[in-house]
Scaffold this motif. Structure first.
Motif, short mmCIF file in Angstrom:
data_model
loop_
_atom_site.label_atom_id
_atom_site.label_comp_id
_atom_site.label_asym_id
_atom_site.label_seq_id
_atom_site.Cartn_x
_atom_site.Cartn_y
_atom_site.Cartn_z
N ASN A 182 0.82 -1.17 -0.03
CA ASN A 182 0.02 -0.15 0.01
C ASN A 182 0.99 1.32 0.33
OD1 ASN A 182 -1.73 2.02 0.33
ND2 ASN A 182 -3.10 0.86 1.84
N PRO A 183 1.06 1.99 -1.15
CA PRO A 183 1.73 3.08 -1.40
C PRO A 183 1.50 4.47 -0.18
CG PRO A 183 0.37 2.99 -3.06
CD PRO A 183 0.23 1.72 -2.31
N LYS A 184 0.17 4.32 0.49
CA LYS A 184 -0.25 5.33 1.42
C LYS A 184 0.81 5.20 2.55
CE LYS A 184 -4.03 6.84 3.75
NZ LYS A 184 -5.77 6.56 4.03
N TYR A 185 1.16 4.10 3.04
CA TYR A 185 2.08 3.93 4.08
C TYR A 185 3.38 3.46 3.67
CZ TYR A 185 -2.35 3.77 6.32
OH TYR A 185 -3.72 4.11 6.78
N TRP A 186 3.49 2.85 2.65
CA TRP A 186 5.16 2.57 2.34
C TRP A 186 5.90 3.49 1.33
CZ3 TRP A 186 7.77 -1.01 5.08
CH2 TRP A 186 6.88 -2.13 5.79
N GLY A 187 4.97 4.33 0.64
CA GLY A 187 5.47 5.46 -0.11
C GLY A 187 5.38 4.95 -1.61
N PRO A 188 5.68 5.92 -2.69
CA PRO A 188 5.36 5.48 -4.01
C PRO A 188 6.38 4.32 -4.58
CG PRO A 188 6.66 7.42 -3.75
CD PRO A 188 6.43 7.02 -2.44
N ASP A 189 7.36 3.92 -3.67
CA ASP A 189 8.21 2.71 -4.09
C ASP A 189 7.84 1.55 -3.40
OD1 ASP A 189 8.83 3.20 -1.51
OD2 ASP A 189 11.19 3.17 -2.16
N ALA A 190 6.39 1.35 -3.05
CA ALA A 190 5.95 0.21 -2.26
C ALA A 190 6.40 -1.23 -3.03
CB ALA A 190 4.60 0.26 -1.87
N GLU A 191 6.43 -1.03 -4.18
CA GLU A 191 6.60 -2.36 -5.03
C GLU A 191 8.10 -2.57 -5.23
OE1 GLU A 191 4.29 -4.42 -6.43
OE2 GLU A 191 2.27 -3.13 -6.07
N HIS A 192 9.10 -1.80 -4.92
CA HIS A 192 10.33 -1.94 -4.85
C HIS A 192 11.06 -3.01 -4.19
CE1 HIS A 192 11.00 2.07 -7.49
NE2 HIS A 192 9.94 1.43 -7.66
N PHE A 193 12.08 -3.72 -4.32
CA PHE A 193 12.61 -4.47 -3.36
C PHE A 193 13.93 -3.70 -2.76
CE2 PHE A 193 16.41 -7.64 -2.92
CZ PHE A 193 15.78 -8.05 -1.66
N ASP A 194 13.52 -3.26 -1.62
CA ASP A 194 14.68 -2.33 -0.84
C ASP A 194 14.72 -2.71 0.48
OD1 ASP A 194 16.17 -0.25 0.04
OD2 ASP A 194 14.60 1.19 -0.21
N PRO A 195 15.86 -3.69 0.70
CA PRO A 195 15.97 -4.13 2.22
C PRO A 195 16.21 -3.01 3.22
CG PRO A 195 17.27 -5.50 0.76
CD PRO A 195 16.72 -4.48 -0.20
N ASP A 196 16.71 -1.90 2.69
CA ASP A 196 17.06 -0.86 3.78
C ASP A 196 15.95 -0.18 3.99
OD1 ASP A 196 19.71 -1.32 3.73
OD2 ASP A 196 20.44 0.21 2.25
N ARG A 197 14.66 -0.37 3.73
CA ARG A 197 13.54 0.15 4.20
C ARG A 197 13.26 -0.41 5.57
NH1 ARG A 197 9.48 0.74 0.82
NH2 ARG A 197 10.22 -0.39 -1.14
N PHE A 198 13.91 -1.26 5.97
CA PHE A 198 13.89 -2.05 7.58
C PHE A 198 15.24 -1.29 8.15
CE2 PHE A 198 10.99 -4.72 5.12
CZ PHE A 198 9.96 -4.92 6.13
N LEU A 199 15.84 -0.40 7.80
CA LEU A 199 16.55 0.27 9.01
C LEU A 199 15.86 0.82 9.93
CD1 LEU A 199 19.01 1.99 6.24
CD2 LEU A 199 19.80 0.24 8.26
#
Length: 519
Positions: free
Chosen positions: A410-427
């Motif tokens: 859901n981009p409302k909460y994860w941002g416009p790159d919600a579909e991207h694979f980005d492990p650093d979003r869990f920093l």
């Protein structure tokens, strides 16, 4: 004359039926439905085809909910469901709607009233016993089992080095089954050495049959299902699984009784159980009250629940993580460098103190769980009208499809790159900005899965052991959005069984020497 009476009776029944449900129809009309919805059958026609087609339809419903402010409704014949992807609304749903949907009856026929799927009246008591059994202090003692089985897994994978693409699934599923049996029951089933284990084959097949039954309405009535050939196969698999588990439970009862008799004769000062690793079966017998606690049937239900849920969850999650690492080699190199920092060039087994140090690997695993949650949907009953924080009202008698797939994207909460694979979003500094209900790979609320840490430890142990020895190779993804074809098979699985290739890792000190000599 009889025909007219029948028609009149039918019309009257429909009128009364709809009149009694008039509030449900009114509230449902206030929430948008999907474009595919048809009169009478609703969205039933979209849930046909193979398991990939069905999963695609469920994904489309989730995306429609995202576009409609977090919720859409859908009629499945006469049954009303709401697909919800807003974590704030779902926080209330998962805290107040504790009863599982009737569709869970088909898996209950396999595992009975195990805590995950049990009715609330049974679940409350079972939960109080199950949660202490999954405390971190107990679960961390199982890392030794995970390490032993991971080493065996890595050796079995060696035959595929430089031999082209192959499916990881049979290797991962037997690794997790061996680990679960050892930790849950103290049994060495040796599925890795014998992939044709009757229990494993029966478990995989019966889950296929359950999934088939859930999505094919003509297979749902018990009386009708008995007329199909699947029923005979279903009962055969069920008998194999139940008989095996019953034998283990009886043997465990005898072991505990013998141990208690030994203690009563002279072992007064020391509790011998404190000096060995307890299995979940040991803990369930003890925590439920020993001989006055769980019956053998109740123990079987809990053990089978742990086995079915624990085996596929960890295997599926590990499979997606390895697949993603093969698609994004730069991320895999970061993981490998972290492994070198923790283990060096040593091939020693993983120990529990290693796991907290594997912070980047954990971020990768969590991002994999976010994009490809093993259980993408759960369904709860609405027993009383609920007013959600968003202001929408869910009527009594409906069901809520909690789309974990949709919440995680859901981009409302994860941002416009919600579909991207980005492990650093869990920093920590980034993840702390996300609504806590936006990440729920193992559900949320009072009925969440208590085995989250168990699964994560199993994953990290297996992944770290494999990636220290091998580089996982696949077709590199050209964008940040990973494209993996998936299907719904109780859990969400990769269509091709997690196809990758392997090459042997050359330790950094050896590769450095080679580079210097070549110069």
């Amino acid at each position: 004359m009889l025909q007219y009476l029948f028609v009149i009776a039918l019309v009257l029944w429909i009128v009364v039926f709809r009149y009694r449900r008039r509030r449900m129809y009114k509230l449902a009309s206030m929430i948008p439905g999907p474009k595919e919805e048809l009169p009478i059958i609703g969205v039933a026609h979209t849930l046909v085809g193979n398991t990939e087609d069905i999963m695609a339809s469920l994904q489309n419903f989730s995306y429609s909910a995202i576009e409609n402010d977090g919720i859409i409704r859908g009629w499945l014949n006469h049954i009303l469901y709401f697909v919800v992807v807003d974590p704030i609304d779902l926080e209330m749903v998962l805290k107040t709607c504790l009863e599982k949907d009737d569709l869970h009856q088909f898996i209950r026929k396999i595992i009975g009233n195990g805590a995950i799927f049990a009715p609330v009246s049974i679940w409350r008591r079972r939960r109080k016993i199950l949660v202490p059994a999954f405390s971190p202090r107990i679960v961390e003692n199982f890392v030794e089992v995970f390490a032993e089985q991971s080493t065996k897994l890595t050796k079995r994978l060696a035959k595929h080095i430089d031999n082209g693409p192959f499916s990881l699934w049979p290797f991962l599923s037997t690794y997790t089954l061996d680990s679960v049996f050892d930790t849950a029951m103290g049994v060495k089933i040796n599925a890795q050495d014998n992939p044709d284990s009757p229990f494993l084959m029966c478990m995989n097949r019966i889950l296929n049959l359950v999934c088939e039954r859930i999505f094919h309405l003509w297979l749902q009535p018990d009386w009708l299902y008995k007329l199909f050939p699947q029923y005979i196969e279903h009962q055969k698999c069920l008998k194999e699984m139940h008989e095996f588990t019953d034998q283990v439970i009886k043997r465990k009862r005898k072991e505990i009784k013998t141990e208690c008799e030994f203690k009563s004769k002279g072992e007064k000062m020391y509790d011998l159980k404190d000096y060995r690793r307890k299995t979940f079966l040991d803990l369930l017998v003890t925590l439920s009250g020993g001989e006055q606690g769980y019956t053998d049937v109740e123990l079987r239900e809990e053990v089978l629940t742990l086995t079915v849920a624990g085996t596929d969850t960890s295997a599926v999650a590990s499979g997606y993580t390895l697949k993603l690492l093969s698609m994004y080699p730069d991320v895999q190199e970061k993981v490998y460098k972290e492994l070198l920092e923790v283990f060096g060039d040593s091939d020693r087994p993983v120990v529990k103190d290693d796991l907290p140090k594997l912070k980047y690997l954990e971020r990768v695993a969590k991002e994999s769980l976010r994009l490809f949650p093993p259980v993408p949907f759960i369904i709860r009953k609405v027993l009383e009208d609920i007013t959600l924080p968003s202001g929408r009202v869910l009527p009594a008698g409906s069901g809520v499809v909690v789309s974990i797939w949709g919440v995680h994207r859901n981009p409302k909460y994860w941002g416009p790159d919600a579909e991207h694979f980005d492990p650093d979003r869990f920093l920590p500094e980034r993840f702390s900005q996300i609504h806590p209900g936006s990440f729920m790979p193992f559900s949320s609320g009072p009925r969440n899965c208590p085995g989250y840490q168990y699964a994560l430890m199993s994953m990290k142990t297996a992944l770290s052991t494999i990636l220290r020895s091998y580089k996982v190779v696949g077709e590199c993804e050209t964008t940040a959005i990973p494209r993996i074809r998936v299907k719904i098979d109780i859990m969400m699985k990769d269509i091709d069984g997690y196809q990758v290739s392997l090459t042997r890792r050359v330790p950094y000190n050896e590769s450095t020497k080679y580079e210097q000599n070549s110069k």
